[in-house]
Design an enzyme around this catalytic site. Structure first.
Site, PDB file in Angstrom:
ATOM      1  N   HIS A  58       1.959 -39.313 -33.647  1.00 20.72           N
ATOM      2  CA  HIS A  58       0.861 -39.375 -34.623  1.00 20.72           C
ATOM      3  C   HIS A  58      -0.210 -40.393 -34.196  1.00 20.72           C
ATOM      4  CE1 HIS A  58      -1.362 -38.780 -38.206  1.00 20.72           C
ATOM      5  NE2 HIS A  58      -0.361 -38.494 -39.011  1.00 20.72           N
ATOM      6  N   GLU A  74      -8.186 -19.187 -32.355  1.00 22.39           N
ATOM      7  CA  GLU A  74      -8.227 -17.874 -31.694  1.00 22.39           C
ATOM      8  C   GLU A  74      -7.761 -18.019 -30.243  1.00 22.39           C
ATOM      9  OE1 GLU A  74      -8.401 -14.304 -32.061  1.00 22.39           O
ATOM     10  OE2 GLU A  74     -10.039 -14.768 -33.445  1.00 22.39           O
TER      11      GLU A  74
END
Length: 458
Positions: free
Chosen positions: A175, A403
């Site tokens: 993180h 995408e």
């Protein structure tokens, strides 16, 4: 309003063991030589030394069977480790300051190829966080003779194929390297490079933009932070941000449809002046509802007084709030905890619009000076965000909209570890603007939470 089943879902029978076999693991290095350097980490990055695991599921694609995807992804990872060179590095403590930084030493990211004996359709509702999903991304302490004993990679990818030709891409990143927004940009860039296009967005890796001021100036009280009484550099980096005591927790998903959210907004608008109605956002109304149910269910189960103060935390992106604003392409953690405080009797009796307004005040408070003061607080004290619970929202991050050459994910989600003081918001699988609220609570509190939730929506 539908039946109770419309709003929450009992645990479906899910295969907990996805029967995953690992076939191959390797280190991936930047495809070109990268500069050896130390990367400064801000005070926000410093306290986030733990892994975030996400899984992205894909339907089968005739031009991209899983072995082709794995090969393409492995090559693409090598390319993206050039602009994101720190992902191939390792965390280390700076000997002078005792603070963590990333040694950009090109030690490599880990790449794993695996398969499951199931078809994608056999593993159930992908929105339901199956603990078995852990098998779709190995954690950084796995033992495969690939790494030295104490070598903790900051980035791991795992491609797992399913019997139907579908596959998942699991990622594990520390993180300290990314917040949700910069990880989404990373995925967009990964998808662009996989399609042999240039980077979608050039990442801004300069974390000194969020360095503390010198000398630090803490100009606010910061009740959202808790001071720990320990000096820097001691083994405090892994202190839990929230209580993780093992107790028996019930777990439920509460689903809100777009209609439910529209109704909550109407409820909030009913008692509010027009100029305040811009605070009536999807996030604010859902968070206000959760806050009310969570605080009152706790009081009911524990027999607390209505005088008790409840504090809810949620993350706010500070990129546009700073002066000058941070570039949208800033990599690293540019989120701080906003808070909303109220006595439980207010949460019970005040009109819903007031709760929504109290939630919105948390973000409103987050000015340039407030954010800088919070960062300076982290320079002056050692500590962590502190509240009754945190709403962690993956709702609008858009991981499922990335995408790739092999299409968009059918669904993307974090691997969930149940904690009673973190409530998660997930998108719906069909991206219809509905939201799934994931709640883990002791059973007495859960019964009350569910009753309050359904009553309020009725």
């Amino acid at each position: 309003m539908g039946s109770l089943d419309h709003h929450h879902q009992e645990s479906p029978p899910l295969p907990q063991d996805l029967k995953v076999t690992i076939h191959h693991s390797s280190l991936v290095f930047p495809s070109q030589e990268t500069e050896k350097k130390s990367l400064f980490l801000s005070n926000i990055d410093q306290v986030l030394n733990f892994s975030v695991e996400t899984v992205h599921f894909f339907e089968s694609h005739k031009d991209f069977p899983p072995h082709v995807v794995a090969e393409k992804l492995r090559n693409t990872l090598g390319k993206i480790l050039v602009p994101y060179d720190f992902l191939a590095g390792r965390l280390k403590a700076n000997a002078k300051t005792g603070k963590m930084e990333i040694d950009c030493n090109a030690a490599g990211a880990v790449f794993i190829v695996a398969s499951s004996e199931y078809k994608l359709d056999d593993i159930g509702d992908l929105v339901y966080p199956n603990p078995g999903f852990k098998q779709l991304i190995i954690n950084s302490s796995f033992d495969d003779n690939l790494l030295e004993q104490d070598d903790k990679p900051l980035c791991i990818f795992q491609v797992t194929s399913f019997k139907c030709g579908g596959f998942s891409i699991g990622t594990s990143t520390n993180h300290a390297t990314f917040d949700g927004l910069s990880f989404k940009v990373f995925l967009d860039n990964l998808a662009a490079l996989a399609a042999d296009k240039p980077l979608a967005i050039i990442p801004c890796n300069d974390r000194r933009l969020l360095a503390a001021r010198s000398p630090p100036r803490v100009t606010f009280d910061h009740p959202e932070m808790l001071k720990l009484k320990m000096p820097f550099g001691e083994e405090s980096n892994n202190a839990p941000i929230f209580d993780i005591t093992q107790e028996d927790l019930d777990f439920k998903i509460f689903r809100l449809t777009p209609d439910d959210i529209a109704n909550l907004k109407e409820k909030a608008k009913a008692t509010v002046e027009y100029e305040n109605s811009r605070y009536i956002t999807g996030f604010n109304v859902v968070s206000a509802l959760i806050w009310r149910c969570k605080a009152l269910s706790y009081d009911h189960a524990k027999g607390k007084t209505p005088e008790r103060e409840s504090r809810m935390l949620y993350a706010v992106d500070i990129r546009p709030r700073l002066n000058p604003p941070l570039p949208a392409s800033y990599v690293g953690n540019a989120v701080l905890s906003a808070y909303a405080n109220a006595k439980c009797e207010e949460l019970k009796e005040k009109p819903f619009s007031r709760l929504v307004e109290m939630v919105s005040e948390g973000a409103k408070r987050m000015s340039d000076e407030y954010a800088r003061s919070a960062i300076d607080w982290g320079e002056t004290y050692k500590g962590f965000p502190h509240g009754e619970f945190l709403v962690s929202s993956w709702w609008k991050l858009g991981f499922s909209k990335v995408e790739y050459p092999w299409g968009k994910p059918k669904y993307s989600c974090p691997v969930v570890y149940h904690k009673k003081d973190i409530i998660l918001l997930f998108p719906n699988i069909d991206n219809d603007n509905g939201v799934n609220v994931l709640v883990s609570l002791p059973s007495k509190e859960m019964v009350e939470f569910e009753s309050l939730f359904n009553k309020f929506l009725a």
